[in-house]
Design a protein around this motif. Structure first.
Motif, short mmCIF file in Angstrom:
data_model
loop_
_atom_site.label_atom_id
_atom_site.label_comp_id
_atom_site.label_asym_id
_atom_site.label_seq_id
_atom_site.Cartn_x
_atom_site.Cartn_y
_atom_site.Cartn_z
N LEU A 14 20.84 87.96 59.03
CA LEU A 14 21.23 86.76 59.75
C LEU A 14 20.01 85.95 60.16
N CYS A 15 19.00 86.66 60.69
CA CYS A 15 17.77 85.97 61.11
C CYS A 15 17.10 85.32 59.91
N ALA A 16 17.06 86.04 58.80
CA ALA A 16 16.40 85.51 57.61
C ALA A 16 17.10 84.26 57.12
N ALA A 17 18.41 84.31 57.11
CA ALA A 17 19.17 83.17 56.62
C ALA A 17 18.95 81.95 57.51
N GLN A 18 18.76 82.19 58.79
CA GLN A 18 18.62 81.08 59.73
C GLN A 18 17.20 80.51 59.73
N SER A 19 16.20 81.36 59.50
CA SER A 19 14.84 80.91 59.78
C SER A 19 13.91 80.87 58.58
N HIS A 20 14.35 81.34 57.41
CA HIS A 20 13.41 81.44 56.33
C HIS A 20 14.09 81.19 55.00
N ALA A 21 13.30 80.80 54.02
CA ALA A 21 13.84 80.53 52.70
C ALA A 21 14.28 81.81 52.02
N GLU A 22 15.08 81.64 50.94
CA GLU A 22 15.61 82.78 50.24
C GLU A 22 14.49 83.59 49.57
N ASP A 23 13.51 82.87 49.00
CA ASP A 23 12.41 83.57 48.35
C ASP A 23 11.41 84.07 49.39
N PHE A 24 10.75 85.17 49.06
CA PHE A 24 9.79 85.82 49.94
C PHE A 24 8.51 85.97 49.12
N SER A 103 1.12 92.33 61.29
CA SER A 103 2.24 93.20 61.60
C SER A 103 1.75 94.48 62.28
N THR A 104 2.68 95.34 62.60
CA THR A 104 2.35 96.70 63.02
C THR A 104 1.51 97.35 61.92
N PRO A 105 0.45 98.09 62.26
CA PRO A 105 -0.35 98.76 61.22
C PRO A 105 0.50 99.71 60.38
N VAL A 106 0.19 99.76 59.09
CA VAL A 106 0.94 100.64 58.18
C VAL A 106 0.08 101.73 57.58
N TYR A 107 -1.26 101.60 57.66
CA TYR A 107 -2.15 102.62 57.10
C TYR A 107 -3.54 102.40 57.69
N SER A 108 -4.32 103.48 57.83
CA SER A 108 -5.67 103.37 58.39
C SER A 108 -6.67 104.12 57.51
N TYR A 109 -7.87 103.54 57.35
CA TYR A 109 -8.93 104.20 56.59
C TYR A 109 -10.26 103.50 56.84
N GLY A 110 -11.34 104.09 56.31
CA GLY A 110 -12.67 103.52 56.45
C GLY A 110 -13.29 103.17 55.12
N PRO A 217 6.52 83.05 63.83
CA PRO A 217 6.70 84.24 64.65
C PRO A 217 8.01 84.97 64.36
N GLU A 218 9.05 84.24 63.95
CA GLU A 218 10.32 84.89 63.65
C GLU A 218 10.17 85.82 62.44
N LEU A 219 9.43 85.37 61.45
CA LEU A 219 9.20 86.21 60.27
C LEU A 219 8.42 87.46 60.64
N LEU A 220 7.41 87.31 61.50
CA LEU A 220 6.64 88.47 61.95
C LEU A 220 7.55 89.48 62.65
N ASP A 221 8.45 89.02 63.49
CA ASP A 221 9.39 89.91 64.18
C ASP A 221 10.25 90.67 63.17
N ALA A 226 11.49 95.79 60.27
CA ALA A 226 11.67 96.56 59.04
C ALA A 226 10.68 97.72 58.97
N ILE A 227 9.42 97.48 59.36
CA ILE A 227 8.41 98.54 59.35
C ILE A 227 8.80 99.65 60.32
N ALA A 228 9.28 99.29 61.51
CA ALA A 228 9.68 100.29 62.51
C ALA A 228 10.79 101.18 61.97
N GLU A 229 11.74 100.59 61.27
CA GLU A 229 12.84 101.37 60.69
C GLU A 229 12.31 102.33 59.63
N MET A 230 11.37 101.87 58.81
CA MET A 230 10.82 102.72 57.76
C MET A 230 9.94 103.83 58.33
N GLN A 231 9.25 103.55 59.42
CA GLN A 231 8.45 104.60 60.07
C GLN A 231 9.35 105.69 60.63
#
Length: 245
Positions: A14-24, A103-110, A217-221, A226-231
């Protein structure tokens, strides 16, 4: 896709449809193995950050389009709306946070240091003082090496492969790059003629994250949700584990 809750999928759609284009449109590089690269068999973009972006796009009910871009041009492409997100082996540094949101970090390294395959030196940074070293333009490693002020020159390159070539040929003493990327390329291509420096202490450890324009900011949210759900589900670990990360 597995591990997705219907409630979250509906809300994100719903958020995507309201605030962002179909393509990503996702900005990636082809030199960031195993994060982002082109599969030689299919000639299609692949890698951990490609799979992650595709999974996020599915959550948002969008169609991912991957735009291959030089690393140094990724942020300018984001700022000019040529792409919607950056999904590459990019550190979320304070300097970059001034111009984009992460976004929220997804991986860490040096970082890793590499030298010619026949070089037996066990180098730390100070041992390379006065030498010519190389790093990829636009990376945090290039900035950190230049800030040290101990090298005769820090040569900047468009790609990691170019750095490895010059290290092999003796044009520069050592090269620096993302440890997972360097290690993967050396393991897959023994003919590169370079090797990791055993015992090298990284200049620092950074967090990899997706980058989004500050005016979205809506896209970042949505990306963070999505990242939180996958974590939580374990899918994020599965994606990176697939590429040995």
């Amino acid at each position: 896709m597995k591990f997705r809750s219907l409630a979250m999928a509906g809300a994100l759609a719903l958020c995507a449809a309201q605030s962002h284009a179909e393509d990503f449109t996702v900005g990636i590089t082809t030199t960031g193995i195993p994060f982002t690269f082109v599969d030689t068999g299919t000639q299609k973009p692949t890698g951990a950050m490609v799979d992650l972006a595709a999974a996020i796009a599915e959550d948002l009910q969008m169609t991912p389009e991957f735009a291959i871009t030089q690393f140094s041009a990724l942020i300018p492409a984001l700022q000019t709306d040529k792409i919607d997100v950056i999904s590459a082996g990019m550190f979320a540094t304070d300097k970059r946070k001034e111009v984009v949101d992460f976004s929220t970090p997804v991986y860490s390294y040096g970082d890793a240091a590499f030298v010619a395959a026949d070089d037996a030196g066990a180098y730390q940074l100070e041992d390379l003082a006065g030498e010519v070293v190389g790093a990829q333009i636009g990376t945090t490693f290039a900035d950190q090496l230049q800030a040290k002020g101990i090298f005769s020159e820090v040569k900047l390159y468009d790609s990691l492969v170019d750095i490895m070539r010059d290290v092999k040929l003796g044009r520069i003493k050592a090269g620096f790059g993302d440890k997972p990327i360097v290690a993967y390329q050396i393991a897959q291509n023994p003919g590169l003629g370079v090797k990791l420096v055993d015992g090298y202490t990284p200049m620092g450890v950074g967090d990899v994250a997706l980058a989004v324009s500050k005016d979205k900011p809506e896209l970042l949210d949505q990306v963070n949700a999505a990242i939180a759900e996958m974590q939580q589900s374990g899918e994020l670990a599965e994606i990176f584990g697939k590429y040995g990360l």
